[in-house]
Design a protein around this motif. Sequence first.
Motif, PDB file in Angstrom:
ATOM      1  N   CYS A 194       0.798  -1.227   0.000  1.00  0.00           N
ATOM      2  CA  CYS A 194       0.000   0.000   0.000  1.00  0.00           C
ATOM      3  C   CYS A 194       0.826   1.270   0.000  1.00  0.00           C
ATOM      4  CB  CYS A 194      -0.911   0.053   1.227  1.00  0.00           C
ATOM      5  SG  CYS A 194      -1.894  -1.381   1.360  1.00  0.00           S
ATOM      6  N   GLN A 234      -6.446   5.897   4.731  1.00  0.00           N
ATOM      7  CA  GLN A 234      -5.049   5.458   4.700  1.00  0.00           C
ATOM      8  C   GLN A 234      -4.568   5.082   6.096  1.00  0.00           C
ATOM      9  OE1 GLN A 234      -2.908   4.592   2.667  1.00  0.00           O
ATOM     10  NE2 GLN A 234      -3.453   5.400   0.666  1.00  0.00           N
ATOM     11  N   ILE A 288      -5.821   1.686   6.925  1.00  0.00           N
ATOM     12  CA  ILE A 288      -5.132   0.623   6.186  1.00  0.00           C
ATOM     13  C   ILE A 288      -3.730   0.421   6.766  1.00  0.00           C
ATOM     14  CG2 ILE A 288      -4.089   0.059   3.960  1.00  0.00           C
ATOM     15  CD1 ILE A 288      -6.565   1.182   2.637  1.00  0.00           C
ATOM     16  N   GLN A 289      -3.057   1.530   7.012  1.00  0.00           N
ATOM     17  CA  GLN A 289      -1.704   1.431   7.562  1.00  0.00           C
ATOM     18  C   GLN A 289      -1.718   0.776   8.945  1.00  0.00           C
ATOM     19  OE1 GLN A 289       1.025   1.886   6.161  1.00  0.00           O
ATOM     20  NE2 GLN A 289       0.507   3.062   4.335  1.00  0.00           N
ATOM     21  N   THR A 321      -2.295  -2.876   8.605  1.00  0.00           N
ATOM     22  CA  THR A 321      -1.112  -3.543   8.066  1.00  0.00           C
ATOM     23  C   THR A 321      -0.016  -3.656   9.112  1.00  0.00           C
ATOM     24  OG1 THR A 321      -1.604  -2.112   6.225  1.00  0.00           O
ATOM     25  CG2 THR A 321       0.153  -3.662   5.921  1.00  0.00           C
ATOM     26  N   PHE A 357      -9.614  -7.354   2.641  1.00  0.00           N
ATOM     27  CA  PHE A 357      -8.699  -6.254   2.955  1.00  0.00           C
ATOM     28  C   PHE A 357      -7.829  -5.938   1.742  1.00  0.00           C
ATOM     29  CE2 PHE A 357      -4.570  -4.761   4.625  1.00  0.00           C
ATOM     30  CZ  PHE A 357      -5.000  -3.571   5.164  1.00  0.00           C
ATOM     31  N   CYS A 366      -7.385  -2.454  -0.368  1.00  0.00           N
ATOM     32  CA  CYS A 366      -6.104  -1.836  -0.728  1.00  0.00           C
ATOM     33  C   CYS A 366      -6.060  -1.576  -2.231  1.00  0.00           C
ATOM     34  CB  CYS A 366      -4.929  -2.732  -0.341  1.00  0.00           C
ATOM     35  SG  CYS A 366      -4.702  -2.877   1.423  1.00  0.00           S
TER      36      CYS A 366
END
Lengths: 214, 491
Positions: A212, B332, B335-336, B339, B356, B360
């Motif tokens: 990402c 973001q 998502i970060q 992760t 997921f 992304c």
Amino acid sequence: MALVEGNTQPESASQQPYVFKVVLLGSSSVGKSSLAFRLIKNDFKDILPTLGCAFFTQMMELDGSALKLEIWDTAGQEKYHSVCHLYFRGANAAILVYDIADKDSFHRAQNWWKELENEFQPEEIVVILVGNKTDLEDSREVTLEEGKAFAESKKLLFVETSAKLNYQVTEAFIAVARELLRREEQNGGQSRQRSPPVDLKETARARKVKCCQD
Amino acid sequence: MSLKSERRGIHVDQSELLCKKGCGYYGNSAWQGFCSKCWREEYQKARQRQIQEDWELAERLQREEEEAFASSQSSQGAQALTFSKFEGKKTNEKSRKVTTVKKFFSASSRGGPKKEIPEAKAAGPSINRQASLETDRASTEFIEFLKTFHRTGQEIYKQTKSFLEVMHHKRELSIEEQSEGVQDFYQNVAERLQTRGKVPPEKMEKVMDQIEKYVMTRLYKYVFCPETTDDEKKDLAVQKRIRALHWVTPQMLCVPVNEEIPEVSDMVVKAITDIIEMDSKRVPRDKLACITKCSKHIFNAIKITKNEPASADDFLPTLIYIVLKGNPPRLQSNIQYITRFCNPSRLMTGEDGYYFTNLCCAVAFIEKLDAQSLNLSQEDFDRYMSGQTSPKKQESEPWAPDACLGVKQMYKNLDLLSQLNERQERLMSQAKKLEKDLIDWTDGIAKEVQDIVEKYPLDLKPPSQPLAAIDSENVENDKLPPPLQPQVYAG
């Protein structure tokens, strides 16, 4: 090497089954989903997926080992090509599907292969090239030899199938499973784990680099 | 960073710019208003104090744990007792925290324990209390869950506790290092549970979930969208991007969803709600669950529309459309965060991982999206992006199919009004034309008359004599025979 009912854990294997992630790649309308659909439909004659067949798991028993294939379908449209490498993360196998009656889809399968080549070491991933729709023999554009030649040059597994006629579909998946198992045994279970530990860290780090960020 | 700007808004007082300790140097908001020197001192002190407190707390909790375990062995009733005692302790714990915050607010010095500072700054006491409530609930649940594992549970608790302490000292490290710390911890715990704890494999996942839940509920506020990263900047960029793309229609993305079917539009709304809800969860796994829920609704929507199970070819465009429509907050960052702090095996395999990954992909696609990916010409794309025109006007349906009734009615009314306006204008112009015609007509007639008059000028002849003489005495007297004259005949 019979397929086992998916929802029941295989009794024979007391340990956790091996879990493998398999990504389905190919242009839209080459029959990626149909292949997947056929595989499960074959197995569960009545129980069809309630929602969709973008993601599903398939239990297999092969040579006394329990396997769990996790099949990830991907969007095949050209415009999503640039983001599809995100699906590759942690994949153990890839199924490159093309339509034997569509030359263009064969070229795109080759592009997918390049993409895979960039992301993985040759020994890291099992790749099978699948020429689908043998039922359209009359309008064939990609010969069996062409497909075979490409697969051989890149050391890929190869098979021609027909999802419509249910020709060699299960065989294709079993070929993948067998190769996965062979590599697993070759590495003595070093490279992969049955459940979380062992290579968690490596993947976590690899992920950090690739994920990402772009 | 938004907090900072908020703070800046409040910070107008000149004296506030100086170091809180009154040493005469200027303070810095990044150091809680201290100058660098005083801040270092205060911070060290606070840290020591915090470490002390944490140790004490850990020891006390462990003692109680052990007691609880011992008594649970003896009798049921005793267990209930100890547990209520434990709960009582928890509430004490809570009130202690709250008073610390209060003290912090009232005290002139800002040197409260570092742990409390960001909370108080960020949210104020009420939200902080709520957050600590949630943390406490997580702890209670965690402890209760661990009770089922007896000695192993105790072991897990000890490890987790000491890990949180370690993490506390790592707070200044970069987020990558913190993430690595958490990942290493997951791995170590998992290993130890399997080898030493003899936790059966089928239970492992559940245990790991609980550990993740407990750890991440506590770490959340420090590691979600941390100021050391540009996560927030990225959030804003994505948000802006999605806003700029407001004109994208389902047709452009080839979304196989027909929102005119009420059931489908219902599913779409639910999917949007789910994806927005993701931001409110603290545990990575709960966030993943939101994504999965959202995806299921999307599959449903596609299935109802197409009447066949959806494939990935259908799913990804629809997910992109949902993200564009929902514009989920802090995309973001979320998502970060997932992760960095989710158990990686869950992200790369399993259903949650699949959805997921799709999310992304959707975000990556939205960031890269161009004219070609929407089958538009570059000029059209640029025009829509700049907001000069909206593609919706050119379509037969001038409003989004899912717009609420009021909006639809409004559009209809606007349409009617513009039609009326047009008609009125036409009427006016017709009327003007009529007026002009009338004027022209009168003018024309006048001119014609004039012409005729000119052509045949009015000849005023003098009245003719004979006519005039009709009444006179001598009308045609000449032509008349003369009057008879008397004649004399004998003569």
